[in-house]
Design a protein around this motif. Structure first.
Motif, PDB file in Angstrom:
ATOM      1  N   VAL A   2      -7.616   7.998  -3.230  1.00 13.30           N
ATOM      2  CA  VAL A   2      -7.150   9.243  -3.843  1.00 13.30           C
ATOM      3  C   VAL A   2      -7.154   9.025  -5.347  1.00 13.30           C
ATOM      4  O   VAL A   2      -6.314   8.299  -5.885  1.00 13.30           O
ATOM      5  N   ALA A   3      -8.111   9.661  -6.013  1.00 12.41           N
ATOM      6  CA  ALA A   3      -8.297   9.421  -7.440  1.00 12.41           C
ATOM      7  C   ALA A   3      -7.124   9.932  -8.259  1.00 12.41           C
ATOM      8  O   ALA A   3      -6.752   9.314  -9.262  1.00 12.41           O
ATOM      9  N   SER A   4      -6.533  11.054  -7.875  1.00 19.84           N
ATOM     10  CA  SER A   4      -5.428  11.619  -8.653  1.00 19.84           C
ATOM     11  C   SER A   4      -4.197  10.717  -8.648  1.00 19.84           C
ATOM     12  O   SER A   4      -3.450  10.676  -9.617  1.00 19.84           O
ATOM     13  N   GLY A  51     -14.573  16.003  -1.029  1.00 22.33           N
ATOM     14  CA  GLY A  51     -13.522  15.223  -1.671  1.00 22.33           C
ATOM     15  C   GLY A  51     -12.176  15.395  -0.984  1.00 22.33           C
ATOM     16  O   GLY A  51     -11.952  16.356  -0.246  1.00 22.33           O
ATOM     17  N   TYR A  52     -11.273  14.453  -1.252  1.00 26.76           N
ATOM     18  CA  TYR A  52      -9.982  14.419  -0.573  1.00 26.76           C
ATOM     19  C   TYR A  52      -9.113  15.612  -0.950  1.00 26.76           C
ATOM     20  O   TYR A  52      -8.565  16.290  -0.080  1.00 26.76           O
ATOM     21  N   GLU A  53      -8.950  15.874  -2.259  1.00 33.50           N
ATOM     22  CA  GLU A  53      -8.064  16.951  -2.696  1.00 33.50           C
ATOM     23  C   GLU A  53      -8.521  18.307  -2.165  1.00 33.50           C
ATOM     24  O   GLU A  53      -7.712  19.119  -1.709  1.00 33.50           O
ATOM     25  N   ARG A  61      -3.678   5.367   3.667  1.00 31.27           N
ATOM     26  CA  ARG A  61      -4.101   5.049   5.030  1.00 31.27           C
ATOM     27  C   ARG A  61      -3.779   6.230   5.928  1.00 31.27           C
ATOM     28  O   ARG A  61      -2.648   6.703   5.959  1.00 31.27           O
ATOM     29  N   MET A  62      -4.798   6.717   6.630  1.00 26.71           N
ATOM     30  CA  MET A  62      -4.626   7.899   7.470  1.00 26.71           C
ATOM     31  C   MET A  62      -5.262   7.671   8.834  1.00 26.71           C
ATOM     32  O   MET A  62      -6.149   6.839   8.977  1.00 26.71           O
ATOM     33  N   ARG A  63      -4.795   8.439   9.794  1.00 31.37           N
ATOM     34  CA  ARG A  63      -5.410   8.467  11.126  1.00 31.37           C
ATOM     35  C   ARG A  63      -6.052   9.840  11.248  1.00 31.37           C
ATOM     36  O   ARG A  63      -5.387  10.823  11.574  1.00 31.37           O
TER      37      ARG A  63
END
Length: 77
Positions: free
Chosen positions: A40-42, A63-65, A48-50
């Motif tokens: 997560v760049a921010s 992207g994640y965000e 860690r995720m499932r």
């Protein structure tokens, strides 16, 4: 631990297994969950995720965000 994606909320589905003789018996389709560390760049750290592989592909594309914002909008949060 429930078999639910932490990002999209996608869980298992149920239905019928159908044989060639058209017999019906109940079955379950499990979601393809994996444990992944996502940058997560921010925040400047790994999370860690499932998550399901479908969500992982979405993170890879937008992207994640943006994926978190998209899933929150879809859930109505």
């Amino acid at each position: 631990m429930a078999k639910v994606c932490e990002l999209s909320g996608r869980g298992s589905m149920s239905g019928n297994k159908r044989s060639h003789a058209n017999n019906k018996s109940r079955r379950k389709w499990e979601v393809n969950l994996q444990r992944k560390k996502i940058w997560v760049a921010s925040e400047g750290r790994f999370v860690r995720m499932r998550i399901s592989m479908r969500s992982l592909r979405t993170i890879g594309k937008i992207g994640y965000e943006a994926a978190v914002a998209k899933s929150a909008k879809k859930r109505g949060v």
